[in-house]
Motif scaffolding. Sequence first.
Motif, PDB file in Angstrom:
ATOM      1  N   ARG A  54      -4.666  10.960   0.374  1.00  0.00           N
ATOM      2  CA  ARG A  54      -3.636  10.013   0.818  1.00  0.00           C
ATOM      3  C   ARG A  54      -2.451   9.917  -0.140  1.00  0.00           C
ATOM      4  O   ARG A  54      -1.464   9.235   0.152  1.00  0.00           O
ATOM      5  CB  ARG A  54      -4.246   8.620   0.975  1.00  0.00           C
ATOM      6  CG  ARG A  54      -5.486   8.553   1.841  1.00  0.00           C
ATOM      7  CD  ARG A  54      -6.094   7.158   1.784  1.00  0.00           C
ATOM      8  NE  ARG A  54      -7.486   7.165   2.254  1.00  0.00           N
ATOM      9  CZ  ARG A  54      -8.427   6.367   1.783  1.00  0.00           C
ATOM     10  NH1 ARG A  54      -8.143   5.504   0.820  1.00  0.00           N
ATOM     11  NH2 ARG A  54      -9.655   6.426   2.267  1.00  0.00           N
ATOM     12  N   THR A  55      -2.538  10.577  -1.281  1.00  0.00           N
ATOM     13  CA  THR A  55      -1.539  10.408  -2.328  1.00  0.00           C
ATOM     14  C   THR A  55      -0.102  10.624  -1.857  1.00  0.00           C
ATOM     15  O   THR A  55       0.794   9.851  -2.233  1.00  0.00           O
ATOM     16  CB  THR A  55      -1.863  11.354  -3.509  1.00  0.00           C
ATOM     17  OG1 THR A  55      -3.098  10.943  -4.092  1.00  0.00           O
ATOM     18  CG2 THR A  55      -0.776  11.300  -4.574  1.00  0.00           C
ATOM     19  N   PRO A  56       0.216  11.649  -1.044  1.00  0.00           N
ATOM     20  CA  PRO A  56       1.616  11.859  -0.665  1.00  0.00           C
ATOM     21  C   PRO A  56       2.250  10.681   0.075  1.00  0.00           C
ATOM     22  O   PRO A  56       3.488  10.579   0.112  1.00  0.00           O
ATOM     23  CB  PRO A  56       1.542  13.093   0.247  1.00  0.00           C
ATOM     24  CG  PRO A  56       0.290  13.801  -0.160  1.00  0.00           C
ATOM     25  CD  PRO A  56      -0.664  12.714  -0.524  1.00  0.00           C
ATOM     26  N   ALA A  57       1.438   9.801   0.656  1.00  0.00           N
ATOM     27  CA  ALA A  57       1.993   8.693   1.431  1.00  0.00           C
ATOM     28  C   ALA A  57       1.895   7.352   0.712  1.00  0.00           C
ATOM     29  O   ALA A  57       2.286   6.322   1.274  1.00  0.00           O
ATOM     30  CB  ALA A  57       1.260   8.599   2.779  1.00  0.00           C
ATOM     31  N   ALA A  67       8.006   2.934  -4.852  1.00  0.00           N
ATOM     32  CA  ALA A  67       7.363   1.680  -4.465  1.00  0.00           C
ATOM     33  C   ALA A  67       6.031   1.936  -3.788  1.00  0.00           C
ATOM     34  O   ALA A  67       5.869   2.902  -3.040  1.00  0.00           O
ATOM     35  CB  ALA A  67       8.281   0.894  -3.522  1.00  0.00           C
ATOM     36  N   LEU A  68       5.074   1.050  -4.054  1.00  0.00           N
ATOM     37  CA  LEU A  68       3.732   1.170  -3.478  1.00  0.00           C
ATOM     38  C   LEU A  68       3.781   0.914  -1.972  1.00  0.00           C
ATOM     39  O   LEU A  68       4.450  -0.010  -1.499  1.00  0.00           O
ATOM     40  CB  LEU A  68       2.805   0.172  -4.161  1.00  0.00           C
ATOM     41  CG  LEU A  68       1.316   0.175  -3.808  1.00  0.00           C
ATOM     42  CD1 LEU A  68       0.515  -0.373  -4.985  1.00  0.00           C
ATOM     43  CD2 LEU A  68       1.018  -0.688  -2.576  1.00  0.00           C
ATOM     44  N   ILE A  69       3.057   1.742  -1.217  1.00  0.00           N
ATOM     45  CA  ILE A  69       2.916   1.563   0.221  1.00  0.00           C
ATOM     46  C   ILE A  69       1.438   1.353   0.509  1.00  0.00           C
ATOM     47  O   ILE A  69       0.620   2.239   0.228  1.00  0.00           O
ATOM     48  CB  ILE A  69       3.439   2.783   1.001  1.00  0.00           C
ATOM     49  CG1 ILE A  69       4.918   3.031   0.674  1.00  0.00           C
ATOM     50  CG2 ILE A  69       3.253   2.579   2.506  1.00  0.00           C
ATOM     51  CD1 ILE A  69       5.472   4.283   1.330  1.00  0.00           C
ATOM     52  N   ASP A  79       2.495   6.543   6.184  1.00  0.00           N
ATOM     53  CA  ASP A  79       2.754   7.574   7.187  1.00  0.00           C
ATOM     54  C   ASP A  79       1.619   8.589   7.096  1.00  0.00           C
ATOM     55  O   ASP A  79       1.602   9.452   6.213  1.00  0.00           O
ATOM     56  CB  ASP A  79       4.105   8.230   6.910  1.00  0.00           C
ATOM     57  CG  ASP A  79       4.435   9.323   7.917  1.00  0.00           C
ATOM     58  OD1 ASP A  79       3.605   9.597   8.818  1.00  0.00           O
ATOM     59  OD2 ASP A  79       5.527   9.921   7.801  1.00  0.00           O
ATOM     60  N   ARG A  80       0.696   8.516   8.010  1.00  0.00           N
ATOM     61  CA  ARG A  80      -0.518   9.330   7.913  1.00  0.00           C
ATOM     62  C   ARG A  80      -0.251  10.805   8.172  1.00  0.00           C
ATOM     63  O   ARG A  80      -1.095  11.651   7.867  1.00  0.00           O
ATOM     64  CB  ARG A  80      -1.585   8.779   8.856  1.00  0.00           C
ATOM     65  CG  ARG A  80      -1.940   7.342   8.492  1.00  0.00           C
ATOM     66  CD  ARG A  80      -3.078   6.752   9.271  1.00  0.00           C
ATOM     67  NE  ARG A  80      -3.348   5.400   8.750  1.00  0.00           N
ATOM     68  CZ  ARG A  80      -4.538   4.839   8.692  1.00  0.00           C
ATOM     69  NH1 ARG A  80      -5.603   5.490   9.155  1.00  0.00           N
ATOM     70  NH2 ARG A  80      -4.688   3.623   8.194  1.00  0.00           N
ATOM     71  N   ARG A 120      -4.122   6.326  13.421  1.00  0.00           N
ATOM     72  CA  ARG A 120      -3.266   5.167  13.179  1.00  0.00           C
ATOM     73  C   ARG A 120      -4.114   4.064  12.545  1.00  0.00           C
ATOM     74  O   ARG A 120      -5.331   4.041  12.692  1.00  0.00           O
ATOM     75  CB  ARG A 120      -2.656   4.660  14.492  1.00  0.00           C
ATOM     76  CG  ARG A 120      -1.835   5.681  15.267  1.00  0.00           C
ATOM     77  CD  ARG A 120      -1.416   5.091  16.614  1.00  0.00           C
ATOM     78  NE  ARG A 120      -2.600   4.667  17.382  1.00  0.00           N
ATOM     79  CZ  ARG A 120      -2.539   3.867  18.449  1.00  0.00           C
ATOM     80  NH1 ARG A 120      -1.368   3.388  18.857  1.00  0.00           N
ATOM     81  NH2 ARG A 120      -3.650   3.544  19.096  1.00  0.00           N
ATOM     82  N   ALA A 121      -3.461   3.148  11.838  1.00  0.00           N
ATOM     83  CA  ALA A 121      -4.206   2.067  11.191  1.00  0.00           C
ATOM     84  C   ALA A 121      -5.000   1.267  12.212  1.00  0.00           C
ATOM     85  O   ALA A 121      -6.143   0.862  11.955  1.00  0.00           O
ATOM     86  CB  ALA A 121      -3.248   1.153  10.433  1.00  0.00           C
TER      87      ALA A 121
END
Length: 417
Positions: free
Chosen positions: A251-254, A261-263, A269-270, A312-313
């Motif tokens: 998940r690091t790239p997103a 800034a932390l997301i 964005d998956r 999706r979440a």
Amino acid sequence: MDHLADDVNEDLVRRHAPQVLGALVRRYGHFDPAEDAVQEALIAAAEQWPRDGVPDNPRGWLIRVASRRLTDRLRSDEARRRREEAAAALTPADAFVTPPPDEAPAGQDRAPSEADTLTLLFLCCHPALSPAAQIALTLRAVGGLTTAEIARAHLVPEATMAQRISRAKRTVRGMRFLLPDPRDLDQRLGAVLQVLYLIFNEGYTASAGPDLHRPDLAREAIRLTRAVRRLLPHDGRVTGLLALMVLTEARTPARTGADGALIPLDEQDRALWDRTAVAEGTALAEEALSRGPAGDYQLQAAIAALHDEAERAEDTDWPQILALYDLLVRCTPDPAAALGRAVAVAMVHGPRAGLAEVEALAETAGPHYRLDAVRAHLLERAGDPAAARTAYRAAADATLSEPEARYLRMRADRLGG
């Protein structure tokens, strides 16, 4: 490393430093002086490599320089001892000096390998050390964390941690530099996996400083865990830990925006997630669960796989995640597992139910900024912006991570007041 200049390729050095230290300890049998010699070699690299370029064989270069420094120091100590007639000349232990028959002939260096790093890893987790000392020494010698970083991770003063590491070094001094036999391997494996888990966590979310992510540490933890898995390919705990790391790192790239800034997970964005890593981690998680009773690493990997598999979440299978957390909190006293379960309860039964879990946990675990952060998020979802704002600010004031603090203050400011 404590004194390594910032402009040197730290990832390159971190990859080779444990193998260099392992080679010196194997050859000479002096842990403390060997680590000092490696530090001196790293300082020399910091001075020379930016000017002259990185050598073709950086590991060999570091070994040569460190060996010279250690040899000079041992000769100086020996001469002083002879002059003072306080002790006999230094004689390294045979286990460190005499190579087995399958190694290089006398007088020739055996190239340091992954085996040296593994041996050093298990030496640092020797049963003669307390669990706290095992973790501290391994983080220092193998993981490359500074004493200050280890102290922050354990919430103790730096001086206390320095003494703990020094005592651990004295304890392992003179011990045979060999992988433990099968009878001892399982006894030490739990400590080894816990250390690797901590190194990865420090890399994935740094406990302090300007950066959210320390990719060098995260990659080193994954590399070492892969090495342990090659040693123990059928151990479900090892496979589960590797699965957890791979799925989390995917998940690091997103995780951060263009400005750093932390997301949070539910806003990422998956499409940016590393799907190759997700596929590998999911397969590893399934394999880990098939190997005997599920322990904490296998269960955490299964939870991570459910998160990563959701496109999706809102597609996340929270009831299944809650069921896995119910199992997880039964097999580990880690407050982080209980906090994760509180979030899952909120997602399944509503924010007020999750808040009740957080408050119950706060009574037993004590104050922590992550508790305040989760409390703030659930209060916001429950429609109590004033209380959420207060909790966000409390969490921001308590964390030493600058990106996390900025994110938490942004959430508080967004609620006004």
